[in-house]
Design an enzyme around this catalytic site. Structure first.
Site, PDB file in Angstrom:
ATOM      1  N   ILE A  75       0.607  -1.009   0.102  1.00 17.23           N
ATOM      2  CA  ILE A  75      -0.325  -0.204  -0.001  1.00 17.23           C
ATOM      3  C   ILE A  75       0.534   1.219   0.394  1.00 17.23           C
ATOM      4  CG2 ILE A  75      -0.341  -0.208   2.160  1.00 17.23           C
ATOM      5  CD1 ILE A  75      -3.003   0.787   2.145  1.00 17.23           C
ATOM      6  N   CYS A  76       0.315   2.647  -1.071  1.00 11.69           N
ATOM      7  CA  CYS A  76       1.191   3.678  -0.514  1.00 11.69           C
ATOM      8  C   CYS A  76       2.421   4.185  -1.600  1.00 11.69           C
ATOM      9  CB  CYS A  76       0.998   4.258   0.372  1.00 11.69           C
ATOM     10  SG  CYS A  76       1.318   5.699   0.861  1.00 11.69           S
ATOM     11  N   HIS A  77       3.587   3.983  -0.250  1.00 13.68           N
ATOM     12  CA  HIS A  77       5.058   4.078  -1.042  1.00 13.68           C
ATOM     13  C   HIS A  77       5.295   2.148  -1.168  1.00 13.68           C
ATOM     14  CE1 HIS A  77       4.034   7.863  -1.063  1.00 13.68           C
ATOM     15  NE2 HIS A  77       5.634   8.077  -1.535  1.00 13.68           N
ATOM     16  N   PHE A 115       1.419   4.835  -4.414  1.00 15.20           N
ATOM     17  CA  PHE A 115       0.947   6.128  -4.760  1.00 15.20           C
ATOM     18  C   PHE A 115       1.354   7.851  -5.475  1.00 15.20           C
ATOM     19  CE2 PHE A 115       1.291  10.756  -2.624  1.00 15.20           C
ATOM     20  CZ  PHE A 115       1.025  10.649  -1.705  1.00 15.20           C
ATOM     21  N   GLY A 166      -3.050  -0.773  -2.575  1.00 15.66           N
ATOM     22  CA  GLY A 166      -3.652   0.407  -2.571  1.00 15.66           C
ATOM     23  C   GLY A 166      -3.040   1.728  -2.520  1.00 15.66           C
TER      24      GLY A 166
END
Length: 188
Positions: A75-77, A115, A166
């Protein structure tokens, strides 16, 4: 604190959470004989870009997980850490290493959300980061054949085969639900 089931799970695993194994120890001592894992989870945050993409042991773990049909959750980075799966040796990672980009990356052809670079480039202007980031992971993943399927961090999630992703903090709840549903479907 109000969820009895969560508290019970936490109590059961508290000692392991307080003293987690290192990836290096797992790869060296436990990976070959282990059949008790169902997923590799890579949390987000900018910290995922510091050390993990260059971690040969993480690369071994990711390739082992892929070979053994485990889920990979990022998720994200966190997807920046997937770059470790392309390492050939402990010192082969370089930000501009075109030889690594020519290898057959285990996530080549996958789609994911993460991200966005455009948002990372804006972060210093709004005061979230003290200055520009030294590199951007999405470009590296795209060079290896991954499609990043979002332009904004708006809470999107995505599953491609056994890779669940995500796009950032807004996606956390749906990312957790998607991951839980996929794991329950696979193992129930």
């Amino acid at each position: 604190e109000d969820d009895k089931d969560v508290k019970e799970i936490y109590a059961e695993y508290e000692s392991k959470l307080n003293k987690p194994k290192s990836i290096a120890d797992f790869v060296k001592n436990d990976m070959a004989d282990s059949d008790e894992y169902v997923a590799i989870f890579i949390p987000g945050g900018h910290g995922a870009m510091l050390g993990l993409p260059e971690d040969y042991d993480l690369g071994e773990l990711l390739r082992w997980g892929h070979k053994n049909d485990l889920f990979t959750l990022a998720i994200c980075h966190g997807p920046a850490a997937l770059l470790a799966a392309n390492l050939e040796s402990p010192d082969s990672f370089k930000q501009d290493d075109s030889d690594n980009a020519k290898r057959d990356f285990i996530f080549k052809g996958y789609k994911m959300v993460a991200f966005p670079t455009a948002m990372d480039k804006q972060m210093p202007k709004i005061g979230y980061l003290p200055g520009p980031m030294p590199w951007y992971f999405a470009e590296k993943l795209e060079d290896l054949g991954v499609t990043i399927d979002n332009k904004l961090a708006s809470g999107q999630t995505h599953q491609d085969r056994k890779l669940i992703s995500g796009d950032g903090p807004l996606a956390a709840n749906d990312f957790g639900k998607m991951s839980a549903k996929a794991l329950l479907k696979e193992f129930s």
